[in-house]
Design an enzyme around this catalytic site. Structure first.
Site, PDB file in Angstrom:
ATOM      1  N   GLU A 156       0.873  -1.179   0.000  1.00 24.57           N
ATOM      2  CA  GLU A 156       0.000   0.000   0.000  1.00 24.57           C
ATOM      3  C   GLU A 156       0.907   1.226   0.000  1.00 24.57           C
ATOM      4  O   GLU A 156       1.618   1.482   0.976  1.00 24.57           O
ATOM      5  CB  GLU A 156      -0.914  -0.011   1.232  1.00 24.57           C
ATOM      6  CG  GLU A 156      -1.799  -1.243   1.337  1.00 24.57           C
ATOM      7  CD  GLU A 156      -2.763  -1.401   0.177  1.00 24.57           C
ATOM      8  OE1 GLU A 156      -3.011  -0.407  -0.531  1.00 24.57           O
ATOM      9  OE2 GLU A 156      -3.262  -2.519  -0.028  1.00 24.57           O
ATOM     10  N   CYS A 184      -2.597   8.962   3.450  1.00 22.68           N
ATOM     11  CA  CYS A 184      -2.424   8.774   2.004  1.00 22.68           C
ATOM     12  C   CYS A 184      -3.690   9.058   1.216  1.00 22.68           C
ATOM     13  O   CYS A 184      -3.628   9.334   0.020  1.00 22.68           O
ATOM     14  CB  CYS A 184      -1.921   7.369   1.714  1.00 22.68           C
ATOM     15  SG  CYS A 184      -2.916   6.057   2.432  1.00 22.68           S
TER      16      CYS A 184
END
Length: 480
Positions: free
Chosen positions: A252, A287
């Site tokens: 990720e 993020c």
């Protein structure tokens, strides 16, 4: 005389490593005062840890009920130690209290979900009788643990992201080695102690403190881990993938998240959500934080004024002050970088709608308009409390610009028009898209995985990660 900060050590081969030798000082993210001393492991410690985990996994096989019991008890202990964990999260990260509380609450949820999934992890019957040569056979699949799971975690979610990697590893029956971010060692230490207190066999877990360039590299070079779960930058994710070769990964990585506000949206609700998820939560160090906000030009002036008022009303400063809504960035260097990007955009012609100032490690929630497309706040992940405002006349124009970047993590749209919502959802190339929510609207039962440079390998989310951390095998039985 000022007392020495507490020493934190790694957990290797079923025991805590003695606090000998040099240590690194971890500082408070707001005032810079020392809060802990951390002893990094060396290459021999990494080898010892992996050797012990491999031996432990070969010797100890926890059944689904045992795994669920450990994870359930761990969730209960997180709840019991909630205030202590909140204080550690704040100490490690500089988060305001509301962010630290949310981190602990979500960790309880994630561990509980992992416990539930552990109980129903199963294979399936294979319809072999439907195939040529299948008559007289019974076949089924079973899900077995892979072996050692290596979890490498970031600073911006020091409990819940750890739980999203370690929890599924345990639920699938694996041994696990955790290498947390160097900025957040105390939270990881507390998490591993909770697992041990919950009944996790010491020979099935390791905690290794130290930098990614050494400890992380040693872990990826060693052939024994069977799976790597990583959250962090795209550059580091690429290095991990290049090093581990054909072993499966869950990477990720970076993002450049966008959200759209259409003319028919509830503008007050939409702008409140954008400010909270793009500028306030974790000081923008997420993020999926809204970095680009696309607004229909018909309502751009109104949205701009709403954002000006709501961003300017936020209080940036000491995260332990109850009145503060935006705390410091993780390090002075990060605050300096974010502020430099803001000034660079302004010098290139952008206008400050709100914020723009820095005090130490604290950057005010900042809204910019008129940003050139080449400015770094526009085309690189800022990872700070900065929002770029972009007007559009045609939804297609916004969608094209959103897709014109190397990332594809998350996006969102605010509209009452289902057609517009579906058009955006179908065409915007992201792993998660939210209608009438911002790009940062994930809940922990969802699969979470980015496209393009934002993700590689399998998805996060307990039900999905547990299966990815398992090996599916076929058992075929022929009637004698």
């Amino acid at each position: 005389m000022t007392p020495s900060p507490p020493a934190l050590t790694s957990f290797v081969a079923g025991d805590w490593v003695p606090a000998d030798g040099p240590s690194d000082i971890v500082v408070d993210k707001f005032d810079g005062s020392p809060v802990a001393r951390v002893h990094a492991v060396d290459a021999e410690d990494v080898r010892r840890a992996l050797t012990a985990l491999a031996a432990g996994h070969a010797r100890i096989r926890l059944g689904p009920r045992d795994r669920a019991a450990i994870l359930t008890r761990a969730a209960e202990l997180v709840q019991q130690r909630r205030e202590h964990l909140v204080s550690l999260v704040q100490q490690d990260t500089g988060f305001v209290r509301s962010d630290a509380v949310a981190e602990v609450k979500r960790t309880i949820e994630t561990l509980t979900l992992c416990a539930e999934e552990a109980k129903r992890l199963t294979g399936h019957l294979v319809p072999v009788a439907a195939a040529l040569g299948g008559a007289g056979r019974l076949a089924y699949t079973r899900l077995d643990p892979l072996g050692i799971i290596c979890a490498i975690t970031p600073f911006n979610s020091p409990l819940n992201t750890v739980a999203h990697k370690v929890g599924p590893a345990i639920a699938a029956g694996n041994a696990v080695v955790l290498k947390p971010a160097v900025q957040t060692p105390a939270t990881a230490d507390a998490f591993v102690r909770i697992l041990l207190d919950a009944g996790m066999p010491p020979d099935l877990i390791a905690l290794l403190h130290g930098p990614g360039r050494t400890v992380g590299q040693w872990l990826t070079e060693d052939p024994r881990p069977a799976f790597y779960a990583f959250t962090g930058s795209t550059a580091v994710g690429r290095r991990i993938h290049a090093t581990v070769g054909m072993r499966p990964v869950q990477l990720e990585m970076g993002g450049l998240a966008s959200t759209i506000i259409c003319a028919d949206a509830d503008l007050d609700a939409a702008t409140t959500a954008v400010v909270n998820s793009g500028l306030v939560r974790k000081a923008g160090q997420v993020c999926t934080s809204v970095q680009r906000l696309y607004v229909d030009n018909a309502v751009l002036a109104e949205v701009t004024e709403l954002l000006r008022a709501k961003a300017s009303a936020q209080v940036a400063g000491d995260p332990r002050d109850p009145g503060t809504s935006v705390g410091p960035l993780i390090a002075p260097s990060e605050a300096e970088r974010v502020h430099a990007w803001i000034r660079e955009a302004v010098d290139a012609g952008a206008e400050l709608v709100a914020g723009g100032r820095r005090t130490g490690s604290v950057v005010e929630p900042t809204v910019l308009t008129g940003v050139p497309t080449t400015a770094r706040v526009m085309c690189e992940e800022v990872f700070g409390p900065v929002l770029v405002l972009r007007g559009f006349d045609d939804l297609n124009q916004a969608i094209t610009e959103i897709n014109d970047n190397p990332y594809g993590l998350a996006g969102g749209i605010f509209t009452r028009d289902l057609g517009q919502a579906l058009q955006a959802a179908e065409r915007i190339a992201v792993g998660a898209f939210y209608v009438n929510d911002t790009s940062a609207s994930r809940v922990d039962t969802m699969p979470f995985h980015g496209l393009k440079d934002s993700g590689f390998g399998s998805a996060e989310g307990p039900a999905y990660a547990i299966r990815a951390m398992s090996c599916e095998r076929v058992i075929s039985i022929r009637q004698p």
